[in-house]
Enzyme design. Sequence first.
Site, short mmCIF file in Angstrom:
data_model
loop_
_atom_site.label_atom_id
_atom_site.label_comp_id
_atom_site.label_asym_id
_atom_site.label_seq_id
_atom_site.Cartn_x
_atom_site.Cartn_y
_atom_site.Cartn_z
N LYS A 1 0.38 5.24 -6.21
CA LYS A 1 -0.57 5.27 -7.32
C LYS A 1 -1.37 6.55 -7.27
O LYS A 1 -1.56 7.24 -8.27
CB LYS A 1 -1.47 4.04 -7.17
CG LYS A 1 -2.72 3.97 -7.98
CD LYS A 1 -3.98 4.54 -7.34
CE LYS A 1 -4.62 3.87 -6.17
NZ LYS A 1 -5.28 2.61 -6.44
N GLU B 1 -25.32 15.63 -4.07
CA GLU B 1 -26.74 15.81 -3.77
C GLU B 1 -27.62 15.03 -4.73
O GLU B 1 -28.77 14.72 -4.42
CB GLU B 1 -27.13 17.29 -3.76
CG GLU B 1 -26.95 17.98 -5.10
CD GLU B 1 -27.36 19.46 -5.04
OE1 GLU B 1 -26.55 20.30 -5.47
OE2 GLU B 1 -28.46 19.76 -4.59
N GLU C 1 -6.11 2.05 -13.98
CA GLU C 1 -5.53 3.22 -13.31
C GLU C 1 -4.24 3.67 -14.00
O GLU C 1 -4.03 4.86 -14.24
CB GLU C 1 -5.28 2.93 -11.83
CG GLU C 1 -6.56 2.92 -11.01
CD GLU C 1 -6.35 2.55 -9.54
OE1 GLU C 1 -5.23 2.16 -9.17
OE2 GLU C 1 -7.33 2.68 -8.77
N HIS D 1 -25.99 21.96 -1.60
CA HIS D 1 -26.07 22.55 -2.93
C HIS D 1 -25.05 23.65 -3.08
O HIS D 1 -24.92 24.48 -2.17
CB HIS D 1 -27.49 23.07 -3.12
CG HIS D 1 -27.78 23.60 -4.46
ND1 HIS D 1 -27.86 22.80 -5.58
CD2 HIS D 1 -27.99 24.87 -4.89
CE1 HIS D 1 -28.12 23.57 -6.62
NE2 HIS D 1 -28.21 24.81 -6.24
N CYS E 1 0.82 -1.21 0.00
CA CYS E 1 0.00 0.00 0.00
C CYS E 1 0.86 1.26 0.00
O CYS E 1 0.71 2.13 -0.84
CB CYS E 1 -0.90 -0.01 1.22
SG CYS E 1 -1.81 1.52 1.45
N CYS F 1 -1.43 1.76 -3.26
CA CYS F 1 -2.35 2.87 -3.02
C CYS F 1 -1.70 4.26 -3.01
O CYS F 1 -2.15 5.17 -3.72
CB CYS F 1 -3.04 2.71 -1.67
SG CYS F 1 -3.35 1.00 -1.20
N TYR G 1 -8.43 -3.10 -12.03
CA TYR G 1 -8.29 -1.71 -11.63
C TYR G 1 -6.86 -1.20 -11.82
O TYR G 1 -6.65 -0.02 -12.16
CB TYR G 1 -8.76 -1.51 -10.18
CG TYR G 1 -7.82 -2.02 -9.12
CD1 TYR G 1 -7.89 -3.33 -8.66
CD2 TYR G 1 -6.87 -1.18 -8.56
CE1 TYR G 1 -7.03 -3.79 -7.68
CE2 TYR G 1 -6.00 -1.62 -7.59
CZ TYR G 1 -6.08 -2.94 -7.15
OH TYR G 1 -5.22 -3.39 -6.19
#
Lengths: 498, 504
Positions: free
Chosen positions: A81, A477, A217, A472, A73, A78, A213
């Site tokens: 990356k 939302e 990526e 908003h 990681c 992670c 992935y």
Amino acid sequence: MPRTFPQPGEQALHDDNGEGPVEYDYDLFVIGAGSGGVRASRTAAGFGAKVAICELPYHPISSESAGGIGGTCVLRGCVPKKILVYGSAFGGEFQDAREFGWNINGDITFDWKRLIANKTKEIIRLNGVYKRLLAGSKVDMYEGGGKIVDPHTVDVEQTGGEVKRFTAKKILVATGGRAVPLNIPGKELAITSDEGLSLEEFPKRVVIAGGGYIAVEFAGIYSGMGAKVDLFYRKPLPLTGFDEEMREVVARNLENRGIKCHPETNLTKLEKVAGGIKVTVDNGEEHEVDAVMFATGRKPSTKNIGLEDVGVELDKTGAIKVNEYSQTNVPSIWAIGDVTNRINLTPVALMEGTCFAKTEFGGKPMKPDYENVASAVFCQPPLSVVGLTEDKAVKQAKNDILVFTSSFNPMKNTISGRVEKTFMKLIVDAVTDKVLGAGMVGPDAAEIMQGVAIALKCGATKAQFDATVGIHPTAAEELVTMRTATRRVTPKGEVLKV
Amino acid sequence: MAITAGMSKCVGAACVRGIVVKEVILGRHRYPHTPVCTNFYGVRLSVRPWNSRGVYMRQDLKVKAMSTNGENGYYKEYDYDLIAIGAGSGGVRAARFASQFGANVAVCEMPFAPISSDEAGGVGGTCVLRGCVPKKLLVYGANFPHDFESSRGFGWSFETEPKHDWKTLITNKNAELNRLTGVYKSLLQKSEVDLIEGRGKIVDAHTVEVKGKQYTTQHILVSVGGRATVPNIPGKENAITSDEALNLSERPNKICIVGGGYIALEFAGIFAGLGTEVHVFVRQPKVLRGFDEEIRDFIAAQLQAQGIVFHFGESPTAIEKRNDGTFCLVTDSGKEVSDLVMFATGRAPNTKNLGLEEVGVKLDKRGAIEVDSFSRTNVDSIWAIGDVTNRINLTPVALMEGMAMAKTAFGNEPTKPDYRFIASAVFTQPPIGTVGYTEEQAVEKFGDVDVYTSTFRPMKATLSGLPEKTFMKIIVDASSDKVVGIHMCGDETPEILQLKSSSP
């Protein structure tokens, strides 16, 4: 049965053979100082256990003799990356700036070497942070490869060749996994993600093999920095296992961003040529590129750590078999993280490590909960999901499911002119109204979905989503304003109009 | 009761009766003998007849509203079931849903102009034309320098510094607003709501006048929103408000912003991001009154680090226009000269010249229309929602109030808006997202609370080298373990927060 840690003053419990109390060097010996290993060791030490951890010396490229504290990681996954994803996203941002009134005259240049140097600086800093965390938790660290000798003994082979032997009441294997190269002629010319994060020169033309992935990526990373990227994958769409509709959106976005996708196409041969690497593909095409990356899968790192000798069972994928408490078939040996190939994500390894330590040393049996684990793919724009895909929901649900989808142009694009819609999806049980799954492809998807993961953990219903007042203006939302279902699907898979 | 052909089902969702009570002659509709339900509030709703197969058919019928004033079975006709004065967030939402529930609806709105006034507004209202939307677009535009700077640590460099052209931003912003106002108009059209252009004025409890023409209606909804207020000081005409700030012909080199609320801070960030020297004059000792104390401190520090100069505890006393075209802002502590002075000192409900006093609608001390929990005023047929009622002045809240009003009046489902745990955001750089109780409020309400905080360098900043931090705070009621407040300040925190407010 989970064992409890003896309180000071108590006698140590009998060992596995039912003989009298035995003195061990350590209560817990952890092999592998990645996400899972570090979490387990620190938590166990926090409960008063005497803990040691061993880890291979640091090197950017992992191997049987090199790794580093922090693990995949922090050093090869992670973190680097995400840093490269940030770096590559600026290209698109500069394009978007124009219609907001920004004039960028002259050249914009990207210096790969500077990015990699800064990236390396950061991961070395983090590597140091992890060492301090372990020291701060009073966990003994040993540098070298750990090998299980018997159910209570670990050898650590240090860099000089010297082997240190330790005994431990419990052993935890947290050695993670490594990339698996494609077995094709010329495979030695290809790189994996390890090298992909540390290349000397920026590859201007890249071929990436893989549809998961990691492949997606890296395709986005190199493309965002200006490379010409060709992505080859076996299936008709990338990201097998993810929701079908979302896979289509991702594929479309890849193409929109300039990545050439080659679905249902495999690499057959790599050859070194004067201009770089010649890639031959199963439909006969040839490509000449500067780098070829295999991102076709990762395998648990179970070799040469003594598992066979001590009788720890592996499954068909080569992962260590464990029960719900992460215990192997050998009562004193546990395993967590990628080496067990359950859900290969850092936060899951952290959860498994915490549960193991709480169960074995905290006196509180705790099983990791794999339901509604959210995850993200940091392509451009990113994808993030939690809960069931539409397919799984249809198969698993007893009732009809309602699917709510929304596809809209994010506000920033209305000015920037970028043609890239954000896509959101909610899957709801038509009878209980529970939200079974959610997903999004669009800017900030991962940040937005974290909150959805909490909502799903709380058992939120669609009515609760709808009753939530929006913030908003945000993209998020939209998730609380999807009033009309797009379709209704029966457990048999029939699609009904709503 | 068994449904047979010729009977009719009332549109109201919860209604179980809805059988023909009285046949009514409807002048201008195609179906003169449309059956009518007498169930709710005396409003007659259009109904959808069952055909001979017992399946109910959708018909586009509009029934003229009836009042209960009639005698001997004759009903007084109104032109409409509902007229909404003001086509902003609340008005449009209420109108569209009332219409979908079968009511005959009209909305009146003043013609569009960038600056709001007694004669000008525009379909879409404050949010679309002068608030949320243009503000966010300008925030995006102003945040690019932060991206340009961040990119350096990631390997990027520019041959020449990017330069900003304010006119391009405003032009493109206005093009987008034009598009959106058109979208709102077509939404109204699709919902079969009549749009009447002009300033509406209440004549009596059932009559609204627009441009000299009078329209009668069963219900009136006042959704006229609010407008910026300015301190009554000498030289106040020299200052601008947010309306003008969104439409300046050029960006000032230096600006004095008076105010400490979200509008003041957002504009401070917009101008500072684009290179303006910004001074903010705050009457209070801190910005963002009402927000969690730690957030107030945190954001002030972040903004100061960007070069924004705060003058706390200072109130404006006069604005002097100078010969060279600059302005001198005089406060109770000193003076500051700049190219422009902007007031962001508050907004007040637009309740003047609407006929409210004449018809007897009660206003509160701040000029807002007083309403009950269903958004009804003290006059039976008159309702009010949105900023004009000054409850929680946010678009999604106006939408909620509009929907609740429509459901109550026409959907046969009395609905009270729920004001608990409404999240909101301030789009400074970095932005703030907040929901629930502040720490101070939580302690007062719950007693023992556990407060979890985290201040960290976001990953992007570790490489960009910029001195930014992210702050996150969770407040938990110690006895129930319930999360009662979440406050965050950092990149994307408004996006992050949205679904966290579903969960408490």
